[in-house]
Design a protein around this motif. Structure first.
Motif, short mmCIF file in Angstrom:
data_model
loop_
_atom_site.label_atom_id
_atom_site.label_comp_id
_atom_site.label_asym_id
_atom_site.label_seq_id
_atom_site.Cartn_x
_atom_site.Cartn_y
_atom_site.Cartn_z
N UNK A 88 42.56 30.12 34.35
CA UNK A 88 43.50 29.66 35.40
C UNK A 88 43.73 30.71 36.48
N UNK A 89 43.68 31.96 36.12
CA UNK A 89 43.90 33.01 37.12
C UNK A 89 42.74 33.17 38.09
N UNK A 90 41.65 32.45 37.87
CA UNK A 90 40.54 32.44 38.84
C UNK A 90 40.78 31.42 39.96
N UNK A 91 41.84 30.65 39.84
CA UNK A 91 42.16 29.66 40.87
C UNK A 91 42.43 30.35 42.20
N UNK A 92 41.69 29.94 43.23
CA UNK A 92 41.80 30.58 44.54
C UNK A 92 40.86 29.87 45.51
N UNK A 93 41.02 30.21 46.76
CA UNK A 93 40.00 29.86 47.75
C UNK A 93 38.98 31.00 47.76
N UNK A 94 37.72 30.64 47.62
CA UNK A 94 36.65 31.62 47.56
C UNK A 94 35.90 31.65 48.89
N UNK A 95 35.70 32.85 49.40
CA UNK A 95 35.02 33.05 50.68
C UNK A 95 33.78 33.91 50.48
N UNK A 96 32.73 33.58 51.22
CA UNK A 96 31.62 34.52 51.31
C UNK A 96 31.66 35.18 52.68
N UNK A 97 31.11 36.37 52.74
CA UNK A 97 31.18 37.14 53.97
C UNK A 97 29.96 38.04 54.10
N UNK A 98 29.61 38.35 55.32
CA UNK A 98 28.46 39.22 55.58
C UNK A 98 28.90 40.60 56.00
N UNK A 99 28.28 41.59 55.40
CA UNK A 99 28.55 42.98 55.75
C UNK A 99 27.84 43.37 57.03
N UNK A 100 28.23 44.51 57.59
CA UNK A 100 27.54 45.06 58.76
C UNK A 100 26.20 45.65 58.38
N UNK A 101 26.01 45.96 57.08
CA UNK A 101 24.81 46.69 56.67
C UNK A 101 24.29 46.14 55.35
N UNK A 102 23.33 46.87 54.77
CA UNK A 102 22.61 46.34 53.61
C UNK A 102 23.20 46.73 52.27
N UNK A 115 32.97 32.91 55.96
CA UNK A 115 32.96 31.47 55.88
C UNK A 115 34.37 30.91 55.86
N UNK A 116 34.46 29.59 55.77
CA UNK A 116 35.76 28.92 55.80
C UNK A 116 36.40 28.82 54.42
N UNK A 117 35.63 29.03 53.39
CA UNK A 117 36.17 29.03 52.04
C UNK A 117 35.97 27.71 51.31
N UNK A 118 35.98 27.81 49.98
CA UNK A 118 35.91 26.63 49.12
C UNK A 118 36.94 26.80 48.00
N UNK A 119 37.66 25.75 47.70
CA UNK A 119 38.74 25.82 46.72
C UNK A 119 38.18 25.72 45.30
N UNK A 120 38.63 26.62 44.46
CA UNK A 120 38.33 26.57 43.03
C UNK A 120 39.66 26.46 42.29
N UNK A 121 39.79 25.43 41.48
CA UNK A 121 41.02 25.23 40.71
C UNK A 121 40.64 25.12 39.24
N UNK A 122 41.25 25.98 38.44
CA UNK A 122 40.99 25.99 36.99
C UNK A 122 42.27 25.55 36.31
#
Length: 124
Positions: A88-102, A115-122
């Motif tokens: 249940x504590x993993x419940x959140x909006x999950x975002x991916x993001x790009x770094x400036x480097x590798x 990104x805009x995010x995707x909802x995960x509900x446990x």
């Protein structure tokens, strides 16, 4: 333009699994590290996992180690987050993001595109 689009979120019972996808466009994914972050209601956004441009280096928050796995398919311009044994504590909006480097880091400041995010509900 640079875009990151998350998908794969949803409602899952405790102990279940989900695989999030981050589809990227507008840049050459091979050159950049990608991270996953999450934000639960009333809490600050936190780093979950990241992967270097080559995929050889990964990093995880202590709270998800052993349960989450990050991977990437540069040919498909997509990064994945496999989430197992969800709590249940993993419940959140999950975002991916790009770094400036590798190189993979889990602090927010070097991330330049989100990104805009995707909802995960446990929940049972």
């Amino acid at each position: 333009q640079v875009q990151l689009v998350e998908s794969g979120g949803g409602l899952v019972q405790p102990g279940g699994s989900l695989r999030l996808s981050c589809a990227t466009s507008g840049f050459t994914l091979d050159y950049y590290a990608i991270g996953w972050f999450r934000q639960a209601p009333g809490k600050e956004r936190e780093g979950v996992s990241c992967i270097s441009s080559s995929g050889r280096s990964t990093n995880y928050a202590d709270s998800v180690k052993g349960r989450f796995t990050i991977s990437r398919d540069n040919a498909k311009n997509t990064v994945y987050l496999q989430m197992n044994d969800l709590k249940p504590e993993d419940t959140a909006v999950y975002y991916c993001a790009r770094l400036r480097f590798s190189v993979c880091v889990l602090t927010e400041s070097p991330y330049v595109y989100w990104g805009q995010g995707t909802q995960v509900t446990v929940s049972s």
